[in-house]
Design a protein around this motif. Structure first.
Motif, PDB file in Angstrom:
ATOM      1  N   GLU A 143       0.818  -1.205   0.000  1.00 29.95           N
ATOM      2  CA  GLU A 143       0.000   0.000   0.000  1.00 29.95           C
ATOM      3  C   GLU A 143       0.857   1.263   0.000  1.00 29.95           C
ATOM      4  O   GLU A 143       0.524   2.244  -0.668  1.00 29.95           O
ATOM      5  CB  GLU A 143      -0.930   0.004   1.228  1.00 29.95           C
ATOM      6  CG  GLU A 143      -2.063  -1.006   1.175  1.00 29.95           C
ATOM      7  CD  GLU A 143      -1.641  -2.416   1.593  1.00 29.95           C
ATOM      8  OE1 GLU A 143      -2.506  -3.298   1.653  1.00 29.95           O
ATOM      9  OE2 GLU A 143      -0.428  -2.636   1.860  1.00 29.95           O
TER      10      GLU A 143
ATOM     11  N   TYR B 274      -5.623  -1.543  -2.167  1.00 27.92           N
ATOM     12  CA  TYR B 274      -5.810  -2.745  -1.355  1.00 27.92           C
ATOM     13  C   TYR B 274      -6.579  -3.809  -2.134  1.00 27.92           C
ATOM     14  O   TYR B 274      -6.258  -5.007  -2.062  1.00 27.92           O
ATOM     15  CB  TYR B 274      -6.556  -2.393  -0.068  1.00 27.92           C
ATOM     16  CG  TYR B 274      -6.735  -3.565   0.867  1.00 27.92           C
ATOM     17  CD1 TYR B 274      -5.637  -4.118   1.528  1.00 27.92           C
ATOM     18  CD2 TYR B 274      -7.987  -4.119   1.081  1.00 27.92           C
ATOM     19  CE1 TYR B 274      -5.788  -5.196   2.372  1.00 27.92           C
ATOM     20  CE2 TYR B 274      -8.156  -5.206   1.936  1.00 27.92           C
ATOM     21  CZ  TYR B 274      -7.048  -5.734   2.574  1.00 27.92           C
ATOM     22  OH  TYR B 274      -7.214  -6.812   3.417  1.00 27.92           O
ATOM     23  N   ALA B 275      -7.595  -3.377  -2.899  1.00 29.63           N
ATOM     24  CA  ALA B 275      -8.352  -4.323  -3.718  1.00 29.63           C
ATOM     25  C   ALA B 275      -7.453  -4.956  -4.778  1.00 29.63           C
ATOM     26  O   ALA B 275      -7.530  -6.162  -5.046  1.00 29.63           O
ATOM     27  CB  ALA B 275      -9.537  -3.622  -4.376  1.00 29.63           C
ATOM     28  N   ARG B 276      -6.569  -4.160  -5.368  1.00 36.42           N
ATOM     29  CA  ARG B 276      -5.622  -4.676  -6.367  1.00 36.42           C
ATOM     30  C   ARG B 276      -4.658  -5.672  -5.732  1.00 36.42           C
ATOM     31  O   ARG B 276      -4.344  -6.702  -6.326  1.00 36.42           O
ATOM     32  CB  ARG B 276      -4.847  -3.494  -6.971  1.00 36.42           C
ATOM     33  CG  ARG B 276      -3.719  -3.879  -7.917  1.00 36.42           C
ATOM     34  CD  ARG B 276      -4.195  -4.660  -9.104  1.00 36.42           C
ATOM     35  NE  ARG B 276      -3.093  -4.975 -10.007  1.00 36.42           N
ATOM     36  CZ  ARG B 276      -3.146  -5.883 -10.960  1.00 36.42           C
ATOM     37  NH1 ARG B 276      -4.258  -6.591 -11.141  1.00 36.42           N
ATOM     38  NH2 ARG B 276      -2.114  -6.102 -11.735  1.00 36.42           N
ATOM     39  N   LYS B 277      -4.235  -5.412  -4.513  1.00 36.61           N
ATOM     40  CA  LYS B 277      -3.346  -6.333  -3.803  1.00 36.61           C
ATOM     41  C   LYS B 277      -4.033  -7.680  -3.583  1.00 36.61           C
ATOM     42  O   LYS B 277      -3.425  -8.744  -3.772  1.00 36.61           O
ATOM     43  CB  LYS B 277      -2.944  -5.722  -2.461  1.00 36.61           C
ATOM     44  CG  LYS B 277      -2.066  -6.618  -1.604  1.00 36.61           C
ATOM     45  CD  LYS B 277      -1.788  -5.981  -0.247  1.00 36.61           C
ATOM     46  CE  LYS B 277      -0.998  -6.904   0.660  1.00 36.61           C
ATOM     47  NZ  LYS B 277      -0.764  -6.276   1.990  1.00 36.61           N
ATOM     48  N   LYS B 278      -5.298  -7.656  -3.193  1.00 36.19           N
ATOM     49  CA  LYS B 278      -6.037  -8.904  -2.974  1.00 36.19           C
ATOM     50  C   LYS B 278      -6.144  -9.701  -4.268  1.00 36.19           C
ATOM     51  O   LYS B 278      -6.035 -10.932  -4.264  1.00 36.19           O
ATOM     52  CB  LYS B 278      -7.426  -8.586  -2.423  1.00 36.19           C
ATOM     53  CG  LYS B 278      -7.399  -8.062  -0.987  1.00 36.19           C
ATOM     54  CD  LYS B 278      -8.790  -7.725  -0.484  1.00 36.19           C
ATOM     55  CE  LYS B 278      -9.635  -8.981  -0.302  1.00 36.19           C
ATOM     56  NZ  LYS B 278     -10.952  -8.659   0.300  1.00 36.19           N
ATOM     57  N   GLU B 279      -6.333  -9.018  -5.386  1.00 35.37           N
ATOM     58  CA  GLU B 279      -6.388  -9.709  -6.678  1.00 35.37           C
ATOM     59  C   GLU B 279      -5.058 -10.383  -7.005  1.00 35.37           C
ATOM     60  O   GLU B 279      -5.026 -11.533  -7.464  1.00 35.37           O
ATOM     61  CB  GLU B 279      -6.750  -8.714  -7.789  1.00 35.37           C
ATOM     62  CG  GLU B 279      -8.165  -8.184  -7.720  1.00 35.37           C
ATOM     63  CD  GLU B 279      -8.425  -7.138  -8.788  1.00 35.37           C
ATOM     64  OE1 GLU B 279      -7.509  -6.913  -9.627  1.00 35.37           O
ATOM     65  OE2 GLU B 279      -9.519  -6.546  -8.797  1.00 35.37           O
TER      66      GLU B 279
ATOM     67  N   HIS C  70      -8.059   2.372  -0.863  1.00 42.90           N
ATOM     68  CA  HIS C  70      -8.996   1.250  -0.990  1.00 42.90           C
ATOM     69  C   HIS C  70      -8.796   0.531  -2.322  1.00 42.90           C
ATOM     70  O   HIS C  70      -8.834  -0.705  -2.389  1.00 42.90           O
ATOM     71  CB  HIS C  70     -10.437   1.752  -0.877  1.00 42.90           C
ATOM     72  CG  HIS C  70     -10.848   2.120   0.513  1.00 42.90           C
ATOM     73  ND1 HIS C  70     -10.816   1.234   1.566  1.00 42.90           N
ATOM     74  CD2 HIS C  70     -11.295   3.287   1.024  1.00 42.90           C
ATOM     75  CE1 HIS C  70     -11.234   1.833   2.672  1.00 42.90           C
ATOM     76  NE2 HIS C  70     -11.527   3.089   2.369  1.00 42.90           N
ATOM     77  N   ASP C  71      -8.588   1.292  -3.383  1.00 41.62           N
ATOM     78  CA  ASP C  71      -8.361   0.695  -4.696  1.00 41.62           C
ATOM     79  C   ASP C  71      -7.066  -0.119  -4.723  1.00 41.62           C
ATOM     80  O   ASP C  71      -7.014  -1.208  -5.301  1.00 41.62           O
ATOM     81  CB  ASP C  71      -8.300   1.784  -5.779  1.00 41.62           C
ATOM     82  CG  ASP C  71      -9.635   2.495  -5.961  1.00 41.62           C
ATOM     83  OD1 ASP C  71     -10.663   1.924  -5.575  1.00 41.62           O
ATOM     84  OD2 ASP C  71      -9.626   3.635  -6.467  1.00 41.62           O
TER      85      ASP C  71
END
Length: 324
Positions: free
Chosen positions: A158, A304-309, A301-302
């Protein structure tokens, strides 16, 4: 996406780069070790590649430019940034990594100043400069970072993907610290041992030139990140100047009923107007900064979402490889 990526900016480090790469390959066998060569002329890139590093290149000169490319190109859960001069102990690397992967820190500072830096470093002006920079930033930004200029750090995904790199050279470490403070990111300090460069290895830093750049960066970032404090201080200073020069004019007017120094009165008026403008500039920029912080949280937030992907894709790829 790598779990751990070791990032080594490199410019003419042929004396030490092989050892640094080998040390991190041995201590972190599962990590990807990247060396970004910055126009070295002594064969550093070839030595790093022979030692097992993934070698890439940045043609624009300057450490800030190198780190900018590193952060853009590499995806990892944890990034370890270390210089290629073999002044930082590889034995401490897991302490930095665990702060990110286990304790969820966003930036981990390898703190040299609390251990052996002042005895190992043979350049007294560097010692003075490090202390001055640390004190300045901690006072101006109300923080408690132990070592502002260290090149040994670890970062979260992040942090890396939301850090806007503006500096071109060695002042990049100062910019990193202030960004983490301003964005309320979790910061950890890990005390490390420091050893001076081995004989034959020369520092790329110029004490006075780079010191001036760092202090200029602190001033610029203070204006950017704390505009109300910066411009209100400027406003008060201007008002004091106007008051000092206006007082004799006022006293003379009260005593005689005459104003004989019209030029002084006019200049005081212009200085007062400038002070008022400075105050309103600070208020306006403070509001814009507050809006930017809202936008930053949305970008976070974006990211973090990319990291989860990326983590999901890595796990899926791992499952496929295990089945094969």
């Amino acid at each position: 996406m790598d779990k751990i990526a070791v990032l080594i900016p490199c410019y003419n480090e042929s004396k030490t780069i092989s050892k640094v790469v080998s040390d991190y390959k041995n201590f972190l066998p599962s990590a990807a070790v990247y060396v970004y060569d910055n126009n070295s002329s002594d064969g550093s890139a070839q030595l790093a590649q022979a030692a097992g590093a993934i070698v890439r290149y940045e043609k624009q000169q300057g450490k800030g430019n190198v780190i900018r490319r590193m952060f853009r190109e590499i995806d990892a859960e944890c990034y370890v940034m270390v210089d290629g001069d073999d002044t930082y102990p590889v034995e401490c690397v897991m302490d930095l990594v665990n702060e990110v992967l286990v304790n969820q820190a966003d930036m981990v500072v390898g703190d040299r100043l609390s251990s052996t830096y002042f005895t190992e470093n043979k350049r007294p002006f560097h010692n003075l400069g490090n202390s001055l920079v640390r004190k300045s930033i901690n006072v101006l930004f109300k923080s408690n970072i132990k070592d502002m200029m260290t090149g040994y750090r670890a970062f979260s995904y992040e942090f890396v993907k939301t850090f806007p790199i503006l500096s071109k050279g060695f002042e990049i470490e100062t910019e990193m610290s202030i960004h983490a403070i301003d964005k309320r990111m979790q910061i950890a300090n890990v005390v490390i041992e420091y050893r001076d460069r081995p004989e034959g290895s020369e520092s790329k830093l110029n004490t006075f030139t780079d010191g001036y750049k760092v202090l200029s960066t602190i001033s610029r970032l203070f204006r950017t990140y704390k505009p109300l404090r910066y411009f209100s201080t400027l406003s008060i200073f201007l008002m004091l100047i106007a008051g000092i020069f206006f007082t004799p004019v006022l006293v003379e007017y009260l005593q005689t009923g005459l104003v004989n120094r019209f030029p002084t009165l006019i200049v005081c008026g212009f200085i007062t107007i400038a002070a008022i403008q400075a105050m309103f500039s600070g208020l306006l920029l403070e509001n814009l900064l507050h809006a930017e912080k809202h936008n930053f949280e949305n970008r976070l937030h974006d990211v973090y979402a990319r990291k989860k992907e990326l983590l999901s894709a890595r796990e899926h790829r791992g499952e496929e490889e295990s089945q094969i």
